[in-house]
Design a protein around this motif. Sequence first.
Motif, mmCIF file in Angstrom:
data_model
loop_
_atom_site.group_PDB
_atom_site.id
_atom_site.type_symbol
_atom_site.label_atom_id
_atom_site.label_comp_id
_atom_site.label_asym_id
_atom_site.label_seq_id
_atom_site.Cartn_x
_atom_site.Cartn_y
_atom_site.Cartn_z
ATOM 1 N N MET B 1 0.832 -1.195 0.000
ATOM 2 C CA MET B 1 0.000 0.000 0.000
ATOM 3 C C MET B 1 0.866 1.243 0.000
ATOM 4 O O MET B 1 1.822 1.360 0.745
ATOM 5 N N ALA B 2 0.498 2.184 -0.808
ATOM 6 C CA ALA B 2 1.309 3.386 -0.898
ATOM 7 C C ALA B 2 0.586 4.552 -0.279
ATOM 8 O O ALA B 2 -0.479 4.934 -0.723
ATOM 9 N N MET B 3 1.169 5.066 0.787
ATOM 10 C CA MET B 3 0.487 6.169 1.445
ATOM 11 C C MET B 3 1.135 7.497 1.104
ATOM 12 O O MET B 3 0.708 8.536 1.539
ATOM 13 N N GLU B 5 2.423 10.604 -1.130
ATOM 14 C CA GLU B 5 1.792 11.298 -2.239
ATOM 15 C C GLU B 5 2.443 11.025 -3.582
ATOM 16 O O GLU B 5 1.782 10.909 -4.592
ATOM 17 N N HIS B 7 3.637 8.431 -4.638
ATOM 18 C CA HIS B 7 3.147 7.182 -5.189
ATOM 19 C C HIS B 7 1.765 7.343 -5.771
ATOM 20 O O HIS B 7 1.440 6.791 -6.783
ATOM 21 N N CYS B 8 0.954 8.143 -5.043
ATOM 22 C CA CYS B 8 -0.389 8.357 -5.552
ATOM 23 C C CYS B 8 -0.306 8.938 -6.949
ATOM 24 O O CYS B 8 -0.978 8.490 -7.868
ATOM 25 N N ARG B 10 2.049 8.709 -9.033
ATOM 26 C CA ARG B 10 2.605 7.818 -10.032
ATOM 27 C C ARG B 10 1.657 6.671 -10.349
ATOM 28 O O ARG B 10 1.556 6.236 -11.476
ATOM 29 N N THR B 11 0.986 6.184 -9.303
ATOM 30 C CA THR B 11 0.207 4.984 -9.529
ATOM 31 C C THR B 11 -1.145 5.266 -10.120
ATOM 32 O O THR B 11 -1.596 4.522 -10.962
ATOM 33 N N SER B 12 -1.800 6.309 -9.653
ATOM 34 C CA SER B 12 -3.204 6.443 -10.025
ATOM 35 C C SER B 12 -3.313 6.221 -11.519
ATOM 36 O O SER B 12 -3.995 5.320 -11.957
ATOM 37 N N ILE B 13 -2.584 6.947 -12.275
ATOM 38 C CA ILE B 13 -2.566 6.695 -13.699
ATOM 39 C C ILE B 13 -1.259 7.195 -14.261
ATOM 40 O O ILE B 13 -0.935 8.362 -14.252
ATOM 41 N N VAL B 14 -0.539 6.248 -14.746
ATOM 42 C CA VAL B 14 0.786 6.620 -15.213
ATOM 43 C C VAL B 14 0.685 7.526 -16.420
ATOM 44 O O VAL B 14 1.414 8.494 -16.553
ATOM 45 N N ALA B 15 -0.286 7.222 -17.271
ATOM 46 C CA ALA B 15 -0.366 7.986 -18.506
ATOM 47 C C ALA B 15 -0.592 9.459 -18.246
ATOM 48 O O ALA B 15 -0.040 10.308 -18.932
ATOM 49 N N LEU B 16 -1.368 9.756 -17.224
ATOM 50 C CA LEU B 16 -1.610 11.180 -17.056
ATOM 51 C C LEU B 16 -0.471 11.905 -16.393
ATOM 52 O O LEU B 16 -0.378 13.113 -16.476
#
Lengths: 300, 409
Positions: B1-3, B5, B7-8, B10-16
């Motif tokens: 789990m990435a807490m 920011e 990571h958020c 980077r992970t939420s959507i790499v493309a954006l």
Amino acid sequence: MTSQRAAGLAFLFPALLYIVVFFGYPLFNNLVMSAQDYTVKSFYTGDAPFVGFANYAAVVHNPMFVRAVVNTVSFTVGSIAFQFTIGLALALFFNDRFPGSDTLRSLLLLPWLLPLVVSGAVWRWMLDQDHGIVNAALRALHLSHLLHPSGGPVPWLTSTTWSMPAVILTNIWVGIPFNLVILHGGLRAIPDSLYEAAALDGANAWQRFRHVTWPLLRPVTGIVLMLGLVYTIKVFDVIMVVTGGGPANATQTLTTWSYGLSFRDFAFGQGAAVGNILILAATGFGVLYARLARQSMDAA
Amino acid sequence: MAMVETHCARTSIVALAIFAASAACSRSTPSDGGGSSAIVELDYYTDAQGSAAWQKILDTCAQQTGVRIQRQTVPPPQMLPKILQGASSKSLPNLLFTDNPTLQQIASTGALAPLADYGISTEGYYPSIVSAGTYQNVVYGLAPGVNGLALIYNKDVLSGAGIPVPSTWDELKSAAAKLSKDGKYGLAFSAIPSEEGTWQFLPFFWSNGADLAKVDSPQAIEALKYVTELVNGGGASKSVLNWSQNDVADQFVAGNAAMMINGSWNLARLDGEKALHYGVAPIPAPRTGAKSVVALGGEVGAIPLSNKETQQAAAKVLSCILSEPIMLEWSKSHAYVPAKADVAAKLGEQVPAMKAFIEEVASAKSRSAELGAKYPKLAKEMATAVQSALTGQQSAEQALQRAQQAGGS
């Protein structure tokens, strides 16, 4: 009244601006991108023909889709179940003050402080089939045969059966502090008088947990589980570092697949489509959480 | 789990992330106040030795040409995303050195300047490196040095076991099996699910006469079966599925593998291990008398379009880097094979350990020559096929048929 309202809006404005610029704009772009045939060329020329829902259709019909969804679900459920249970157990343990409990509790935050790339790399190393410390420990404890019928080393990262448990294991370790901290905070908020009353009624430890701790911890439990869900569903780093989505796609989740589509296949439209599907799922849970939270507030 | 920011983001959507990041990165272009005499250079030499060696080359060329070079370095996996960011915000570096199979992708965007416009000729270069740098008959990229794979073996272990250096597949298989015992393995190579894994499989694939145009040919299947048997027969660890080439070198240095398939760029590191006596031989061929064919590796220099003066300055620097003395110096300091045959011969005389690599590079194939911009997708499918076969998920036939269907179209 109106001037108060205006002042309120003025205070809201910076946050609103931030959300629009840093969340709204990329999100909108991602939506647009998922409806475009976006290639490497498009980055330079800005030319990306609209293709409607073709990217979504391509993604959903790809055999990888079902696999990635199943993997995402098992990764999320597996991670959260254990993170939460272990986190709760540790929180209860540290709720009783004893010498050194504060120090120990802060030490338990360590996994949270480490960069995920570091944790991932170390776990990858520990789970190595031939020289990893995990297999060495299992061997020393004579547990190998329980996990692996032949009694040989457990192929954590090299078999399609074991790689998912391996990444879940890593992620559990990473996620325990989060659960511990929030649940510990929740426990602290429960008044001691209730436990004293329960003790007077002759409740044993389990009954005290069942009838005092658990019901009063419920709002916090909801938060922990819901945040955990949203954070876990989009985990990327841990999987990327530990297995790279392999072996043979066994740990490929929607996030790693989205990355692969975008940056290995250069099918940016499809990568964006997978990303949006993921956002949709996470938003669904977010909305659900908001409603549940409101209900429990109303009830309280 | 990435807490955290980051990571958020980077992970939420790499493309954006591209969009968010491109806005933040657009400041990296040099101020035009310096005119033509300043350029931004981008490379991915992040290892200590390689980075230091490259910095020296850049310093020399900055001095020789009078162009100020502002260097940017990113880790290899971030190279293409970085270039795409630059392309979308019109702030590409003025000179870039990128992995050769990605050159055609970048050239297909129309963002690169033809090298011929600046009088950079391809004369004397290995044809394979020229074809790797060519897109639609125009040369956009050239390299000072190239690399390839060879068999690197531990002399002490092999001679101790009385095993001669293998030169055919059969010899390799039996040597690897014999050398595997006590938790050590005969052979190490990389089969990770990325371009690195494909690149390590290609020598087996090509040497057996297979072709990227049809990756499920009988020759290809035979090659994959062979690699699978190498691992299943115990000659190599199953962990090859997780080992990058750096990990492979670690295993070799640690004494866990008697032989490894790896690139010349590791030699500097091996030389640093005083107790290690290693030898280098061409990768064993399918049968006696056959020749092994490896894939051509290394980075090509290319000049993105900016303005005339800056492009001119970048071309001056590139010409300097491609000049023979610099080519030789770079190749020596980073254990690369010079991209020109006669310079390579010179290096072979000076550094005997490089001979096997030079021999292999002469006949090496460019990965993107046949498929061009389609190569990266096929490469990913091939890496997956290798993993499927090695884990026993699919037979070699099934795995390669699937790769052909998914990536060949």
